[in-house]
Scaffold this motif. Structure first.
Motif, mmCIF file in Angstrom:
data_model
loop_
_atom_site.group_PDB
_atom_site.id
_atom_site.type_symbol
_atom_site.label_atom_id
_atom_site.label_comp_id
_atom_site.label_asym_id
_atom_site.label_seq_id
_atom_site.Cartn_x
_atom_site.Cartn_y
_atom_site.Cartn_z
ATOM 1 N N MET A 1 25.758 -51.108 -17.180
ATOM 2 C CA MET A 1 24.818 -50.043 -17.489
ATOM 3 C C MET A 1 25.583 -48.767 -17.819
ATOM 4 O O MET A 1 26.673 -48.553 -17.297
ATOM 5 C CB MET A 1 23.901 -49.765 -16.294
ATOM 6 C CG MET A 1 22.950 -50.895 -15.925
ATOM 7 S SD MET A 1 21.685 -51.219 -17.136
ATOM 8 C CE MET A 1 20.546 -49.917 -16.834
ATOM 9 N N ILE A 2 24.967 -47.970 -18.693
ATOM 10 C CA ILE A 2 25.503 -46.651 -18.990
ATOM 11 C C ILE A 2 24.429 -45.626 -18.642
ATOM 12 O O ILE A 2 23.249 -45.963 -18.530
ATOM 13 C CB ILE A 2 25.923 -46.512 -20.472
ATOM 14 C CG1 ILE A 2 24.704 -46.628 -21.404
ATOM 15 C CG2 ILE A 2 26.991 -47.532 -20.831
ATOM 16 C CD1 ILE A 2 24.977 -46.204 -22.829
ATOM 17 N N GLU A 3 24.853 -44.386 -18.479
ATOM 18 C CA GLU A 3 23.927 -43.311 -18.188
ATOM 19 C C GLU A 3 24.175 -42.176 -19.177
ATOM 20 O O GLU A 3 25.325 -41.770 -19.375
ATOM 21 C CB GLU A 3 24.130 -42.827 -16.758
ATOM 22 C CG GLU A 3 23.015 -41.973 -16.240
ATOM 23 C CD GLU A 3 23.155 -41.759 -14.749
ATOM 24 O OE1 GLU A 3 23.838 -40.801 -14.352
ATOM 25 O OE2 GLU A 3 22.573 -42.563 -13.991
ATOM 26 N N SER A 24 19.251 -44.420 -17.882
ATOM 27 C CA SER A 24 20.157 -45.568 -17.757
ATOM 28 C C SER A 24 19.786 -46.589 -18.825
ATOM 29 O O SER A 24 18.608 -46.900 -19.008
ATOM 30 C CB SER A 24 20.027 -46.201 -16.376
ATOM 31 O OG SER A 24 20.468 -45.312 -15.390
ATOM 32 N N ALA A 26 21.306 -50.296 -21.062
ATOM 33 C CA ALA A 26 22.239 -51.420 -21.091
ATOM 34 C C ALA A 26 23.464 -51.055 -21.939
ATOM 35 O O ALA A 26 23.376 -50.235 -22.863
ATOM 36 C CB ALA A 26 21.557 -52.646 -21.682
ATOM 37 N N GLU A 27 24.591 -51.655 -21.596
ATOM 38 C CA GLU A 27 25.786 -51.502 -22.428
ATOM 39 C C GLU A 27 25.441 -51.881 -23.866
ATOM 40 O O GLU A 27 24.591 -52.746 -24.101
ATOM 41 C CB GLU A 27 26.910 -52.419 -21.925
ATOM 42 C CG GLU A 27 27.419 -52.086 -20.555
ATOM 43 C CD GLU A 27 28.410 -50.944 -20.537
ATOM 44 O OE1 GLU A 27 29.026 -50.635 -21.578
ATOM 45 O OE2 GLU A 27 28.565 -50.337 -19.458
ATOM 46 N N MET A 28 26.061 -51.236 -24.821
ATOM 47 C CA MET A 28 25.880 -51.499 -26.257
ATOM 48 C C MET A 28 24.525 -51.020 -26.796
ATOM 49 O O MET A 28 24.120 -51.401 -27.879
ATOM 50 C CB MET A 28 26.084 -52.984 -26.598
ATOM 51 C CG MET A 28 27.432 -53.542 -26.167
ATOM 52 S SD MET A 28 28.840 -52.698 -26.929
ATOM 53 C CE MET A 28 28.682 -53.211 -28.615
ATOM 54 N N SER A 29 23.822 -50.177 -26.031
ATOM 55 C CA SER A 29 22.557 -49.619 -26.515
ATOM 56 C C SER A 29 22.838 -48.602 -27.622
ATOM 57 O O SER A 29 23.845 -47.894 -27.602
ATOM 58 C CB SER A 29 21.793 -48.931 -25.385
ATOM 59 O OG SER A 29 21.311 -49.866 -24.461
ATOM 60 N N THR A 30 21.925 -48.546 -28.568
ATOM 61 C CA THR A 30 22.060 -47.639 -29.708
ATOM 62 C C THR A 30 21.221 -46.383 -29.496
ATOM 63 O O THR A 30 20.395 -46.312 -28.581
ATOM 64 C CB THR A 30 21.599 -48.315 -31.010
ATOM 65 O OG1 THR A 30 20.191 -48.581 -30.903
ATOM 66 C CG2 THR A 30 22.371 -49.599 -31.282
ATOM 67 N N ILE A 77 26.327 -46.858 -31.341
ATOM 68 C CA ILE A 77 26.364 -47.278 -29.942
ATOM 69 C C ILE A 77 26.578 -46.047 -29.058
ATOM 70 O O ILE A 77 27.440 -45.210 -29.356
ATOM 71 C CB ILE A 77 27.501 -48.296 -29.702
ATOM 72 C CG1 ILE A 77 27.347 -49.524 -30.607
ATOM 73 C CG2 ILE A 77 27.607 -48.663 -28.226
ATOM 74 C CD1 ILE A 77 26.174 -50.385 -30.282
ATOM 75 N N HIS A 79 27.571 -44.285 -25.316
ATOM 76 C CA HIS A 79 28.576 -44.530 -24.276
ATOM 77 C C HIS A 79 28.205 -43.791 -23.007
ATOM 78 O O HIS A 79 27.499 -42.773 -23.053
ATOM 79 C CB HIS A 79 29.961 -44.090 -24.760
ATOM 80 C CG HIS A 79 30.386 -44.795 -26.005
ATOM 81 N ND1 HIS A 79 30.192 -44.279 -27.255
ATOM 82 C CD2 HIS A 79 30.963 -46.009 -26.179
ATOM 83 C CE1 HIS A 79 30.639 -45.130 -28.162
ATOM 84 N NE2 HIS A 79 31.112 -46.199 -27.522
ATOM 85 N N ASP A 80 28.685 -44.284 -21.891
ATOM 86 C CA ASP A 80 28.428 -43.659 -20.614
ATOM 87 C C ASP A 80 28.833 -42.178 -20.672
ATOM 88 O O ASP A 80 29.920 -41.849 -21.154
ATOM 89 C CB ASP A 80 29.204 -44.376 -19.511
ATOM 90 C CG ASP A 80 28.760 -43.957 -18.139
ATOM 91 O OD1 ASP A 80 27.537 -43.915 -17.880
ATOM 92 O OD2 ASP A 80 29.646 -43.651 -17.302
#
Length: 84
Positions: A1-3, A24, A26-30, A77, A79-80
């Motif tokens: 997960m990223i924030e 928050s 998911a990883e690779m979210s746009t 994409i 990033h955190d």
């Protein structure tokens, strides 16, 4: 997960009923994934302003880390720690 941190400006803060938010994802979210997440978590009036015919409304400006995202950038994409 990223924030990521979201700042709402101008009329969007009125529709969202807040000035900022932490989201928050998911990883690779746009960027578009984030927009759709915001549409789901805010009042319906927010979504009607932000999305038009299934796409980002033409007057909405999105900045990621102080750089404007437009056109194909909506598929960038995230990033955190990004600031939107």
């Amino acid at each position: 997960m990223i924030e990521v941190t979201v700042k709402y400006f101008n009329i969007l803060s009125d529709y969202a009923r807040k000035k900022d938010d932490t989201v928050s994802l998911a990883e690779m979210s746009t960027v578009f994934d984030l927009v759709m997440n915001l549409v789901e978590r805010n009042p319906p009036s927010f979504g009607s302003v932000v999305i038009s015919d299934g796409a980002l409304s033409s007057f909405i400006r999105i900045f990621v880390n102080d750089e404007m995202v437009s056109g194909e950038g909506i598929d960038n994409i995230l990033h955190d720690g990004d600031k939107i």
